[in-house]
Design a protein around this motif. Structure first.
Motif, PDB file in Angstrom:
ATOM      1  N   ALA A 185       6.018  13.177   6.770  1.00  0.00           N
ATOM      2  CA  ALA A 185       5.864  11.749   6.533  1.00  0.00           C
ATOM      3  C   ALA A 185       6.005  11.158   7.890  1.00  0.00           C
ATOM      4  O   ALA A 185       5.626   9.506   8.197  1.00  0.00           O
ATOM      5  CB  ALA A 185       7.306  11.495   5.589  1.00  0.00           C
ATOM      6  N   GLN A 238      -5.676  12.288   7.697  1.00  0.00           N
ATOM      7  CA  GLN A 238      -6.129  11.921   6.421  1.00  0.00           C
ATOM      8  C   GLN A 238      -7.019  13.024   5.957  1.00  0.00           C
ATOM      9  O   GLN A 238      -7.924  13.517   6.458  1.00  0.00           O
ATOM     10  CB  GLN A 238      -6.898  10.662   6.202  1.00  0.00           C
ATOM     11  CG  GLN A 238      -6.971  10.363   4.710  1.00  0.00           C
ATOM     12  CD  GLN A 238      -7.870   9.253   4.479  1.00  0.00           C
ATOM     13  OE1 GLN A 238      -8.553   8.752   5.169  1.00  0.00           O
ATOM     14  NE2 GLN A 238      -7.117   8.554   3.516  1.00  0.00           N
ATOM     15  N   CYS A 284      -2.185  11.198   3.558  1.00  0.00           N
ATOM     16  CA  CYS A 284      -2.117  10.950   4.896  1.00  0.00           C
ATOM     17  C   CYS A 284      -0.747  11.579   5.628  1.00  0.00           C
ATOM     18  O   CYS A 284       0.106  11.589   4.747  1.00  0.00           O
ATOM     19  CB  CYS A 284      -2.123   9.737   5.302  1.00  0.00           C
ATOM     20  SG  CYS A 284      -3.788   8.875   4.914  1.00  0.00           S
ATOM     21  N   THR A 330      -1.371   4.346  11.141  1.00  0.00           N
ATOM     22  CA  THR A 330       0.233   4.297  11.716  1.00  0.00           C
ATOM     23  C   THR A 330       0.549   2.712  12.012  1.00  0.00           C
ATOM     24  O   THR A 330      -0.156   1.765  11.750  1.00  0.00           O
ATOM     25  CB  THR A 330       0.235   5.061  13.170  1.00  0.00           C
ATOM     26  OG1 THR A 330      -0.662   4.451  13.890  1.00  0.00           O
ATOM     27  CG2 THR A 330      -0.547   6.695  12.460  1.00  0.00           C
ATOM     28  N   ASP A 331       1.669   2.795  12.986  1.00  0.00           N
ATOM     29  CA  ASP A 331       2.034   1.390  13.182  1.00  0.00           C
ATOM     30  C   ASP A 331       0.941   0.820  14.245  1.00  0.00           C
ATOM     31  O   ASP A 331       1.252  -0.658  14.652  1.00  0.00           O
ATOM     32  CB  ASP A 331       3.475   1.526  13.758  1.00  0.00           C
ATOM     33  CG  ASP A 331       3.756   2.188  14.833  1.00  0.00           C
ATOM     34  OD1 ASP A 331       3.081   3.493  14.850  1.00  0.00           O
ATOM     35  OD2 ASP A 331       4.453   2.218  15.708  1.00  0.00           O
ATOM     36  N   THR A 355      -2.574   5.860   2.828  1.00  0.00           N
ATOM     37  CA  THR A 355      -2.987   4.782   3.752  1.00  0.00           C
ATOM     38  C   THR A 355      -3.222   5.560   5.155  1.00  0.00           C
ATOM     39  O   THR A 355      -2.273   5.646   5.791  1.00  0.00           O
ATOM     40  CB  THR A 355      -1.968   3.474   4.087  1.00  0.00           C
ATOM     41  OG1 THR A 355      -1.772   3.261   2.591  1.00  0.00           O
ATOM     42  CG2 THR A 355      -2.473   2.543   4.650  1.00  0.00           C
ATOM     43  N   SER A 375       0.798  -1.097  -0.064  1.00  0.00           N
ATOM     44  CA  SER A 375      -0.083   0.086   0.017  1.00  0.00           C
ATOM     45  C   SER A 375       0.817   1.245   0.045  1.00  0.00           C
ATOM     46  O   SER A 375       1.999   1.306   0.444  1.00  0.00           O
ATOM     47  CB  SER A 375      -0.986  -0.102   1.393  1.00  0.00           C
ATOM     48  OG  SER A 375      -0.345  -0.054   2.383  1.00  0.00           O
ATOM     49  N   ASP A 376       0.287   2.255  -0.575  1.00  0.00           N
ATOM     50  CA  ASP A 376       1.013   3.778  -0.609  1.00  0.00           C
ATOM     51  C   ASP A 376       0.798   4.112   0.594  1.00  0.00           C
ATOM     52  O   ASP A 376      -0.341   4.558   1.259  1.00  0.00           O
ATOM     53  CB  ASP A 376       0.565   4.263  -1.784  1.00  0.00           C
ATOM     54  CG  ASP A 376       1.273   5.559  -2.342  1.00  0.00           C
ATOM     55  OD1 ASP A 376       1.547   6.142  -1.168  1.00  0.00           O
ATOM     56  OD2 ASP A 376       1.333   6.122  -3.204  1.00  0.00           O
ATOM     57  N   ARG A 377       1.836   4.539   1.508  1.00  0.00           N
ATOM     58  CA  ARG A 377       1.907   5.036   2.651  1.00  0.00           C
ATOM     59  C   ARG A 377       1.143   6.570   2.598  1.00  0.00           C
ATOM     60  O   ARG A 377       0.567   7.033   3.634  1.00  0.00           O
ATOM     61  CB  ARG A 377       2.963   5.407   3.370  1.00  0.00           C
ATOM     62  CG  ARG A 377       4.150   6.164   2.793  1.00  0.00           C
ATOM     63  CD  ARG A 377       5.019   6.934   3.658  1.00  0.00           C
ATOM     64  NE  ARG A 377       5.787   7.787   3.118  1.00  0.00           N
ATOM     65  CZ  ARG A 377       5.673   9.027   2.979  1.00  0.00           C
ATOM     66  NH1 ARG A 377       4.780   9.530   3.483  1.00  0.00           N
ATOM     67  NH2 ARG A 377       6.443   9.880   2.357  1.00  0.00           N
ATOM     68  N   ARG A 378       1.141   7.211   1.602  1.00  0.00           N
ATOM     69  CA  ARG A 378       0.506   8.418   1.399  1.00  0.00           C
ATOM     70  C   ARG A 378      -0.961   8.485   1.471  1.00  0.00           C
ATOM     71  O   ARG A 378      -1.624   9.488   1.787  1.00  0.00           O
ATOM     72  CB  ARG A 378       1.102   9.295   0.129  1.00  0.00           C
ATOM     73  CG  ARG A 378       2.550   9.584   0.150  1.00  0.00           C
ATOM     74  CD  ARG A 378       3.061   9.975  -1.326  1.00  0.00           C
ATOM     75  NE  ARG A 378       2.480   8.804  -2.254  1.00  0.00           N
ATOM     76  CZ  ARG A 378       2.763   8.898  -3.746  1.00  0.00           C
ATOM     77  NH1 ARG A 378       3.101  10.107  -4.091  1.00  0.00           N
ATOM     78  NH2 ARG A 378       2.646   7.904  -4.470  1.00  0.00           N
ATOM     79  N   ASP A 385       5.728  16.299   3.276  1.00  0.00           N
ATOM     80  CA  ASP A 385       5.383  15.812   2.086  1.00  0.00           C
ATOM     81  C   ASP A 385       4.488  16.738   1.342  1.00  0.00           C
ATOM     82  O   ASP A 385       4.499  17.078   0.150  1.00  0.00           O
ATOM     83  CB  ASP A 385       4.451  14.710   2.330  1.00  0.00           C
ATOM     84  CG  ASP A 385       5.076  13.057   2.520  1.00  0.00           C
ATOM     85  OD1 ASP A 385       6.238  13.027   2.108  1.00  0.00           O
ATOM     86  OD2 ASP A 385       4.589  12.268   3.321  1.00  0.00           O
TER      87      ASP A 385
END
Length: 277
Positions: A44, A73, A80, A10-11, A7, A2-5, A51
């Motif tokens: 980021a 988001q 995100c 978080t962890d 998604t 998945s694209d972190r931008r 970003d």
């Protein structure tokens, strides 16, 4: 992968809209919030690299708060990242206007001779409580000139982009104080009520290719985007000149190829969902 931008996770926490990928993370519906500062840095990682930026009045969903940072988001483009929690407000008053000028000052009184109290960028979203002469009073405080705001979207993305000619280039920037190539495209399209992703690669993926570029179409290179002006020229925010400029399209294609930054990837037409004010 998945694209972190895009998604909303978080962890430790994931938004319920993406719960299928929870993988042990706590699922949340998130909380609505709004950007309450002129420009919020969308990072980021907490205190990490920029970003993008979010402008005053942008709505977000908070996924997690952690040590003075909030993972959010953005509502308009789904981007995100982390912002300072101090940049957020829980105010959800109905938006009535947007800043239609490249930028405008905020005054403490409806008088242009008073010392300005701040500024707002293009596409800042506002709630106007009243209009007095040539000034509008904001629900969040202060007055702005009515000439600099509108309760409608613009109709010409090229003209909107051209109002930002000369703006300094800034990686990840989204305002008159500094903007990058994809930020310029997004600002121009947002001003016209058109949805638009935040980065050039996402923009390329979102819009349909066209054989012949027309006014308002987007032109793509690896890692770069411009907008066709319809007269053989384009407008873009370029690190080559470190500002927003016009450039002949054919010359730009040749120059970018010669610099080893090509090839030209073609044109795409920005047609997408309409935005709400």
């Amino acid at each position: 992968m998945s694209d972190r931008r895009l998604t909303p996770a978080t962890d430790r926490v994931i938004l319920s809209s993406a719960a299928a990928d929870a993988d042990g993370r706590r699922v949340t519906d998130g909380e609505p919030a709004r950007i309450g500062v002129v420009l919020a840095e969308l990072l980021a990682a907490p205190d990490g690299k920029r970003d993008r930026q979010l402008v005053f009045g942008a709505d977000v969903t908070v996924v997690e708060r952690r040590d003075g940072w909030a993972f959010v988001q953005a509502s308009r483009d789904g981007y995100c990242g982390w912002v300072a929690t101090s940049d957020l407000t829980d105010g959800q008053a109905r938006i009535t206007h947007r800043v239609s000028a490249p930028e405008t000052h905020i005054y403490p009184a409806p008088d242009m001779k008073t010392r300005e109290a701040g500024w707002l960028p293009m596409n800042a979203r506002l709630t106007v409580d009243e209009v007095q002469g040539r000034f509008a009073r904001l629900a969040t405080g202060g007055w702005v000139p009515v000439q600099a705001i509108s309760d409608r979207f613009a109709t010409d993305p090229v003209a909107t982009a051209e109002s930002l000619l000369g703006t300094p280039y800034l990686w990840g920037g989204n305002s008159r104080h500094g903007i990058d190539c994809s930020g310029l495209m997004q600002a121009a399209l947002f001003a016209c009520g058109m949805s638009c992703p935040g980065d050039a690669d996402l923009q390329k993926a979102a819009f349909e290719p066209v054989e012949q570029a027309e006014r308002g179409d987007l032109l793509f290179w690896p890692g770069h985007v411009a907008m066709a002006c319809g007269d053989g020229r384009m407008i873009h925010a370029t690190a080559w000149q470190m500002r927003v400029i016009h450039e002949d399209i054919a010359s730009a294609i040749a120059r970018i190829d010669a610099a080893g930054e090509g090839p030209f990837r073609g044109a795409r037409r920005p047609v997408g969902a309409a935005l709400e004010m």
